[in-house]
Design a protein around this motif. Structure first.
Motif, PDB file in Angstrom:
ATOM      1  N   TYR A 109      93.649  16.424  -3.952  1.00 17.39           N
ATOM      2  CA  TYR A 109      93.924  14.993  -3.905  1.00 17.39           C
ATOM      3  C   TYR A 109      92.780  14.271  -4.604  1.00 17.39           C
ATOM      4  CZ  TYR A 109      90.311  14.414  -0.317  1.00 17.39           C
ATOM      5  OH  TYR A 109      89.118  14.384   0.350  1.00 17.39           O
ATOM      6  N   ILE A 110      92.979  12.996  -4.874  1.00 15.51           N
ATOM      7  CA  ILE A 110      91.935  12.202  -5.512  1.00 15.51           C
ATOM      8  C   ILE A 110      91.694  10.946  -4.695  1.00 15.51           C
ATOM      9  CG2 ILE A 110      93.585  11.019  -7.032  1.00 15.51           C
ATOM     10  CD1 ILE A 110      91.297  10.998  -9.144  1.00 15.51           C
ATOM     11  N   ASN A 111      90.430  10.652  -4.477  1.00 13.18           N
ATOM     12  CA  ASN A 111      90.017   9.424  -3.798  1.00 13.18           C
ATOM     13  C   ASN A 111      89.380   8.529  -4.844  1.00 13.18           C
ATOM     14  OD1 ASN A 111      89.030   7.392  -2.195  1.00 13.18           O
ATOM     15  ND2 ASN A 111      88.068   8.734  -0.692  1.00 13.18           N
ATOM     16  N   SER A 112      90.174   7.649  -5.431  1.00 17.24           N
ATOM     17  CA  SER A 112      89.716   6.843  -6.568  1.00 17.24           C
ATOM     18  C   SER A 112      88.601   5.895  -6.187  1.00 17.24           C
ATOM     19  CB  SER A 112      90.892   6.055  -7.153  1.00 17.24           C
ATOM     20  OG  SER A 112      91.882   6.938  -7.641  1.00 17.24           O
ATOM     21  N   SER A 113      88.512   5.525  -4.932  1.00 20.27           N
ATOM     22  CA  SER A 113      87.464   4.594  -4.521  1.00 20.27           C
ATOM     23  C   SER A 113      86.094   5.259  -4.527  1.00 20.27           C
ATOM     24  CB  SER A 113      87.765   4.048  -3.126  1.00 20.27           C
ATOM     25  OG  SER A 113      87.822   5.101  -2.170  1.00 20.27           O
ATOM     26  N   GLU A 114      86.043   6.583  -4.452  1.00 20.09           N
ATOM     27  CA  GLU A 114      84.772   7.303  -4.449  1.00 20.09           C
ATOM     28  C   GLU A 114      84.521   8.041  -5.760  1.00 20.09           C
ATOM     29  OE1 GLU A 114      84.490   9.837  -1.095  1.00 20.09           O
ATOM     30  OE2 GLU A 114      84.598   8.202   0.371  1.00 20.09           O
ATOM     31  N   ASP A 115      85.517   8.707  -6.272  1.00 19.45           N
ATOM     32  CA  ASP A 115      85.345   9.496  -7.500  1.00 19.45           C
ATOM     33  C   ASP A 115      86.674   9.538  -8.233  1.00 19.45           C
ATOM     34  OD1 ASP A 115      84.692  11.195  -9.528  1.00 19.45           O
ATOM     35  OD2 ASP A 115      84.079  12.878  -8.267  1.00 19.45           O
ATOM     36  N   GLN A 116      86.712   8.927  -9.405  1.00 14.74           N
ATOM     37  CA  GLN A 116      87.946   8.859 -10.178  1.00 14.74           C
ATOM     38  C   GLN A 116      88.084  10.032 -11.150  1.00 14.74           C
ATOM     39  OE1 GLN A 116      87.942   5.056 -12.159  1.00 14.74           O
ATOM     40  NE2 GLN A 116      88.153   3.913 -10.246  1.00 14.74           N
ATOM     41  N   TYR A 117      87.113  10.924 -11.169  1.00 13.53           N
ATOM     42  CA  TYR A 117      87.092  11.976 -12.179  1.00 13.53           C
ATOM     43  C   TYR A 117      87.287  13.377 -11.603  1.00 13.53           C
ATOM     44  CZ  TYR A 117      85.075   8.156 -14.868  1.00 13.53           C
ATOM     45  OH  TYR A 117      84.865   6.945 -15.485  1.00 13.53           O
ATOM     46  N   THR A 118      87.418  13.509 -10.287  1.00 12.32           N
ATOM     47  CA  THR A 118      87.482  14.831  -9.673  1.00 12.32           C
ATOM     48  C   THR A 118      88.631  14.890  -8.679  1.00 12.32           C
ATOM     49  OG1 THR A 118      85.078  15.025  -9.863  1.00 12.32           O
ATOM     50  CG2 THR A 118      86.195  16.580  -8.409  1.00 12.32           C
ATOM     51  N   CYS A 119      89.424  15.944  -8.793  1.00  9.73           N
ATOM     52  CA  CYS A 119      90.449  16.227  -7.786  1.00  9.73           C
ATOM     53  C   CYS A 119      89.793  17.063  -6.692  1.00  9.73           C
ATOM     54  CB  CYS A 119      91.629  16.971  -8.402  1.00  9.73           C
ATOM     55  SG  CYS A 119      92.560  16.012  -9.632  1.00  9.73           S
ATOM     56  N   LEU A 120      89.797  16.563  -5.490  1.00 10.81           N
ATOM     57  CA  LEU A 120      89.150  17.229  -4.371  1.00 10.81           C
ATOM     58  C   LEU A 120      90.122  18.195  -3.703  1.00 10.81           C
ATOM     59  CD1 LEU A 120      87.435  14.078  -2.829  1.00 10.81           C
ATOM     60  CD2 LEU A 120      86.449  15.712  -4.433  1.00 10.81           C
ATOM     61  N   SER A 121      89.605  19.319  -3.248  1.00 10.02           N
ATOM     62  CA  SER A 121      90.437  20.323  -2.592  1.00 10.02           C
ATOM     63  C   SER A 121      90.682  19.940  -1.136  1.00 10.02           C
ATOM     64  CB  SER A 121      89.762  21.699  -2.658  1.00 10.02           C
ATOM     65  OG  SER A 121      89.596  22.110  -3.998  1.00 10.02           O
ATOM     66  N   CYS A 122      91.896  20.183  -0.688  1.00 12.38           N
ATOM     67  CA  CYS A 122      92.220  19.953   0.715  1.00 12.38           C
ATOM     68  C   CYS A 122      91.596  21.056   1.573  1.00 12.38           C
ATOM     69  CB  CYS A 122      93.736  19.942   0.920  1.00 12.38           C
ATOM     70  SG  CYS A 122      94.592  18.586   0.099  1.00 12.38           S
ATOM     71  N   ASP A 123      91.395  20.755   2.849  1.00 21.57           N
ATOM     72  CA  ASP A 123      90.920  21.778   3.777  1.00 21.57           C
ATOM     73  C   ASP A 123      91.995  22.849   3.952  1.00 21.57           C
ATOM     74  OD1 ASP A 123      88.583  20.395   4.076  1.00 21.57           O
ATOM     75  OD2 ASP A 123      89.244  19.324   5.881  1.00 21.57           O
ATOM     76  N   GLU A 124      91.595  23.969   4.539  1.00 25.77           N
ATOM     77  CA  GLU A 124      92.537  25.066   4.730  1.00 25.77           C
ATOM     78  C   GLU A 124      93.686  24.671   5.650  1.00 25.77           C
ATOM     79  OE1 GLU A 124      90.495  28.489   6.068  1.00 25.77           O
ATOM     80  OE2 GLU A 124      89.615  28.947   4.120  1.00 25.77           O
ATOM     81  N   THR A 125      93.439  23.727   6.536  1.00 23.34           N
ATOM     82  CA  THR A 125      94.479  23.309   7.481  1.00 23.34           C
ATOM     83  C   THR A 125      95.290  22.134   6.949  1.00 23.34           C
ATOM     84  OG1 THR A 125      92.892  21.864   8.611  1.00 23.34           O
ATOM     85  CG2 THR A 125      93.138  24.112   9.442  1.00 23.34           C
ATOM     86  N   GLU A 126      95.089  21.775   5.662  1.00 24.60           N
ATOM     87  CA  GLU A 126      95.786  20.635   5.081  1.00 24.60           C
ATOM     88  C   GLU A 126      96.506  21.063   3.801  1.00 24.60           C
ATOM     89  OE1 GLU A 126      92.810  17.000   6.468  1.00 24.60           O
ATOM     90  OE2 GLU A 126      92.536  17.943   4.516  1.00 24.60           O
ATOM     91  N   TRP A 127      97.378  20.204   3.325  1.00 23.40           N
ATOM     92  CA  TRP A 127      98.116  20.479   2.102  1.00 23.40           C
ATOM     93  C   TRP A 127      98.441  19.152   1.423  1.00 23.40           C
ATOM     94  CZ3 TRP A 127     103.198  19.087   0.701  1.00 23.40           C
ATOM     95  CH2 TRP A 127     103.870  18.336   1.677  1.00 23.40           C
ATOM     96  N   SER A 128      98.838  19.252   0.180  1.00 25.80           N
ATOM     97  CA  SER A 128      99.262  18.067  -0.565  1.00 25.80           C
ATOM     98  C   SER A 128     100.110  18.517  -1.748  1.00 25.80           C
ATOM     99  CB  SER A 128      98.054  17.264  -1.060  1.00 25.80           C
ATOM    100  OG  SER A 128      97.337  17.997  -2.040  1.00 25.80           O
ATOM    101  N   PRO A 129     101.106  17.727  -2.123  1.00 20.13           N
ATOM    102  CA  PRO A 129     101.861  18.017  -3.348  1.00 20.13           C
ATOM    103  C   PRO A 129     101.071  17.535  -4.567  1.00 20.13           C
ATOM    104  CG  PRO A 129     102.741  16.059  -2.281  1.00 20.13           C
ATOM    105  CD  PRO A 129     101.662  16.581  -1.383  1.00 20.13           C
ATOM    106  N   GLU A 130     101.631  17.696  -5.737  1.00 23.58           N
ATOM    107  CA  GLU A 130     100.999  17.186  -6.954  1.00 23.58           C
ATOM    108  C   GLU A 130     100.864  15.674  -6.882  1.00 23.58           C
ATOM    109  OE1 GLU A 130     103.256  18.481 -10.293  1.00 23.58           O
ATOM    110  OE2 GLU A 130     102.113  20.328 -10.541  1.00 23.58           O
ATOM    111  N   ALA A 131      99.818  15.161  -7.567  1.00 20.83           N
ATOM    112  CA  ALA A 131      99.606  13.712  -7.682  1.00 20.83           C
ATOM    113  C   ALA A 131      99.448  13.072  -6.314  1.00 20.83           C
ATOM    114  CB  ALA A 131     100.738  13.055  -8.461  1.00 20.83           C
ATOM    115  N   SER A 132      98.593  13.658  -5.483  1.00 22.21           N
ATOM    116  CA  SER A 132      98.377  13.131  -4.136  1.00 22.21           C
ATOM    117  C   SER A 132      97.075  12.351  -4.065  1.00 22.21           C
ATOM    118  CB  SER A 132      98.346  14.275  -3.106  1.00 22.21           C
ATOM    119  OG  SER A 132      99.587  14.913  -3.039  1.00 22.21           O
ATOM    120  N   THR A 133      97.073  11.374  -3.185  1.00 23.75           N
ATOM    121  CA  THR A 133      95.864  10.585  -2.924  1.00 23.75           C
ATOM    122  C   THR A 133      95.296  10.890  -1.543  1.00 23.75           C
ATOM    123  OG1 THR A 133      97.227   8.748  -2.111  1.00 23.75           O
ATOM    124  CG2 THR A 133      96.603   8.726  -4.442  1.00 23.75           C
ATOM    125  N   ALA A 134      95.940  11.784  -0.812  1.00 23.56           N
ATOM    126  CA  ALA A 134      95.454  12.184   0.507  1.00 23.56           C
ATOM    127  C   ALA A 134      96.097  13.527   0.862  1.00 23.56           C
ATOM    128  CB  ALA A 134      95.781  11.131   1.560  1.00 23.56           C
TER     129      ALA A 134
END
Length: 793
Positions: free
Chosen positions: A480-505
């Motif tokens: 996911y990407i948190n644009s308010s903190e870093d607009q250049y890096t896609c952050l990895s979800c925790d092992e207990t979390e998931w996200s589809p493509e183009a996610s913000t959380a």
């Protein structure tokens, strides 16, 4: 003698403060433009207006009964001719009368100067300021905004009533952020004022989404055509012009000539209130002009003072200049640009209040008749008085802590219309009324970006050196990407979390397993219980008919071993459900692999015995004798049991099955299962496959045996069903590994057990119960004799 030039000249006005038996000198340096007599053109009326405002301020103070009572202020004029010709004049001011010899031995304090107001520009102020700093003579500028003057180590006695460049740039940055302009050009005059403005701007935008796409210094030799073409090439829509009036005029005139259209021009306070540029022909074509300006503060009584002014026309004393004021009238002075008027007014009053406090003046008189520059400087730093609804104060750097900036827009009438305000005290506040601005591209705010903003769920990937130029890259699943903190890096979800493509959380994963209450689990467990019950009933039926030919031909005592192993193998089914544990994972595989191997070994032996009786015994009677003498069937079964148990124990000792959380198959789920090391269990599986192959081979060899001797055919059919069951399961396992794969596994186990029970034992139970006539010795002997004759022939 002054050089023949059109450059601005400085006039220095020296105050004379008259006190009984005391004369105190102060100086005000003001700038206004003189033109040489051979051009016969009027000087800059705006600067002349400021000069008259200084005179008005002094007379206002002299006429005041509350400020400096008993003290009369006078003034004198000093011509700051140029940067190279001003030094003798400055020395004259410092000496009070006689020129100063720089190489002469200094005896005492030669200056009588108490305070100085000026100069107008940063460059001129930087020239004269070092001459006043050693003696800590207060120097108050009303126009020098360069940041260097805030450095108290170099300019300890410098103060100003105009905001420094950082405040002007701060307003511009707020404006860029408000309108979301990111791709801008910064054109600045090549002097202390412009260079400092550019440096401050570059520092201020470092941590903001603003990029300096293009910057250029402007001077008298500038090729404006090249600059404007470059701006067009880089598709820059917003141009910041940090320059003086004359330079701004030249730039705008060039833009009109080149037919530069639909740009947004940001003017700084030095030219935003210019009266000439908004009246130029074609000014509307270049786009929208908005800017920053000092507020228009009305000085009470000043217009009346101008109307009563006697305009003189006589040569000056320095540089052979004179003022051709024949066409100058009072109305023209009143209508002249009034920027920086309040800073002039405030500077004069600040010195007057400082003198008032230094001389310990009361309501009617002053109690002290002497002062010194450093005493006046101390009072200036502590200034805190009201002036035209402003509280005049200075911060530790000598910069003003009062005042605001107006946001202005050049409307269609050529007037500077106020559309917003920026306040500094008590906290920074920017506001603008967009509805008042008539944009050059209809009603929408023009855009100025290098790259359009990325959609949610996309990260920026820089292209080139500017942070505003980028391409948008979609964030893959499980990131996911948190644009308010870093607009250049896609952050990895925790092992207990998931996200589809183009996610913000990220979303919490659902923990999945098959509980005992699941409908499929209940059906399978009920089927398993039924299997055990049928095995027990079959065992009882076989025990009651133990000496009958059907039971004997089915294997006799071996049938009870097979039925017992089927019951023990079914134990594994109950551990495929609920949350996996170490014990459940172990019991999920161990009983089935071990006891099902014994079942297969029994059927291998049974298939071999059938073939041996009917096909091998006649040709190899000694082999049958050996087999019967040493109970070969039990040796094979025992050997298979021991080998399989040994391999399972050995494999599980090194790599036992353990609970495993599968996060790969379904992103939104965590599937609880049992992890098994296939390498550690390879030998056990191979043994099962070998037993199946042997059993199938022997049973297939007996496919043509007598009809009632159909054990071989039954075993073959059972093996085909088992093989088909596990092929289907393996295929399903490859295609699907969700939570129900464990249900399918349990179903495959139950199906394998039912294959032997239903297709091997059930037909025999049917004969025993419903066709007892076929369960006789005579019937079986007749079939055997008939088959033996056929084989002999």
């Amino acid at each position: 003698m002054c050089c023949f030039t059109h450059k601005n000249k400085l006039k220095t006005v020296a105050f004379s403060f008259y006190f009984p038996s005391l004369t105190i000198f102060g100086y005000v340096i003001l700038q206004y433009r003189y033109l040489f007599f051979l051009f016969s053109k009027p000087f800059d009326v705006s600067n002349y207006r400021r000069f008259q405002l200084m005179r008005f301020s002094i007379e206002e103070i002299n006429n005041s009964s509350s400020l400096l009572p008993g003290v009369t202020l006078g003034y004198n004029i000093f011509d700051h001719c140029s940067d190279t010709q001003n030094i003798p004049g400055i020395f004259s001011i410092l000496s009070g009368k006689d020129p100063i010899d720089p190489w002469a031995t200094r005896h005492g304090n030669v200056t009588k100067v108490t305070a100085v107001v000026g100069a107008y520009t940063s460059s001129m102020t930087r020239t004269v300021a070092p001459l006043f700093m050693p003696s800590h003579i207060p120097l108050i500028s009303y126009g020098a905004s360069s940041s260097i003057f805030s450095q108290k180590l170099n300019y300890p006695s410098f103060l100003r009533t105009v905001h420094p460049n950082k405040d002007v740039v701060d307003v511009i940055v707020h404006m860029l952020q408000h309108f979301q302009w990111q791709w801008v050009a910064f054109l600045h005059i090549d002097n202390d004022y412009g260079n400092d403005g550019r440096n401050v701007f570059m520092k201020m935008i470092q941590d903001k989404d603003i990029c300096l796409a293009y910057t250029k210094k402007l001077d008298e030799n500038t090729n404006y055509t090249t600059i404007l073409k470059q701006i067009q090439i880089q598709n820059i829509q917003v141009i910041i012009v940090f320059a003086t009036e004359q330079v701004a005029e030249n730039l705008i005139e060039s833009a009109i000539e080149m037919n530069v259209t639909n740009k947004t021009w940001i003017a700084v306070d030095s030219w935003s209130l210019n009266k000439k540029i908004p009246k130029l022909s074609g000014i509307r074509n270049i786009g929208t002009v908005i800017g920053v300006a000092e507020p228009d503060v009305t000085i009470p009584g000043f217009n009346k003072f101008i109307r009563a002014l006697e305009i003189e026309n006589q040569p000056g004393e320095f540089c052979n200049q004179f003022c051709n004021c024949s066409d100058l009238n009072r109305s023209e002075i009143v209508r002249a640009e009034n920027s920086f008027n309040f800073p002039v007014y405030a500077a004069v009053h600040a010195i007057a209040h400082a003198l008032h406090n230094t001389l310990q003046c009361g309501d009617k008189k002053c109690h002290k008749n002497s002062t010194s520059p450093h005493m006046v400087l101390s009072e200036l730093k502590r200034s805190n008085f009201s002036l035209l609804n402003h509280t005049i104060e200075f911060d530790r750097n000598g910069d003003p802590r009062f005042g605001t900036f107006n946001i202005i827009f050049w409307n269609s009438s050529g007037e500077a219309e106020v559309v917003g305000v920026h306040k500094f005290q008590p906290s920074s506040h920017f506001s603008v009324n967009e509805s008042k601005i008539q944009w050059h591209n209809s009603t929408q705010v023009p855009s100025s970006v290098c790259s359009s903003e990325c959609q949610p769920g996309f990260r920026k990937s820089l292209v080139g050196i500017h942070k505003c130029c980028f391409k948008c890259v979609i964030c893959p699943s499980s990131t996911y990407i948190n644009s308010s903190e870093d607009q250049y890096t896609c952050l990895s979800c925790d092992e207990t979390e998931w996200s589809p493509e183009a996610s913000t959380a990220c979303n919490k994963r659902v923990v999945e397993f098959v509980p005992f209450e699941d409908a499929f689990a209940v059906v399978i467990m009920v089927g398993t219980v039924c299997l055990v019950g049928l095995c027990l009933l079959t065992s009882v039926l076989f025990a009651l008919n133990y000496n009958t030919p059907v039971v004997r031909s089915a294997g006799g005592p071996m049938c009870f071993l097979i039925l017992g192993c089927l019951c023990l193998s079914s134990i594994s089914v109950f551990f495929y459900f609920s949350i996996p544990t170490v014990a459940s994972c172990l019991l999920r595989f161990f009983p089935f692999l071990l006891f099902f191997s014994v079942c297969l070994a029994c059927f291998v032996v049974r298939s071999f015995q059938i073939v041996c009786i009917f096909k091998i015994a006649a040709k190899y009677p000694s082999l049958q004798c050996w087999w019967m003498k040493y109970h070969g069937q039990w040796l094979i079964i025992t050997l298979a049991f021991v080998v399989q148990a040994t391999m399972l124990i050995f494999g599980y000792s090194f790599s036992p099955p353990a609970p495993f959380s599968d996060r790969e198959w379904e992103q939104s789920q965590i599937i609880l299962s049992c992890g098994i090391d296939f390498k550690a269990n390879t030998a056990s599986v191979i043994l099962l496959l070998v037993l199946c192959c042997l059993c199938f081979t022997f049973s297939y060899m007996g496919k043509d045996l007598p009809k009632n001797y159909n054990e071989a055919k039954s075993i073959t059919f059972c093996l085909l069903l088992i093989a088909m069951t596990w092929v289907i399961f393996v295929t399903q396992f490859i295609l699907y590994q969700g939570k129900y794969i464990h249900t399918f596994n349990a179903l495959a186990v139950v199906s394998s057990l039912y294959s032997f029970l239903l297709w091997y034992f059930l037909p025999k139970c049917y004969i025993i119960v419903f066709q007892p006539q076929r369960n006789t010795t005579q019937y079986f002997q007749g079939l055997i004799q008939s088959y033996t004759k056929t084989v002999s022939q």
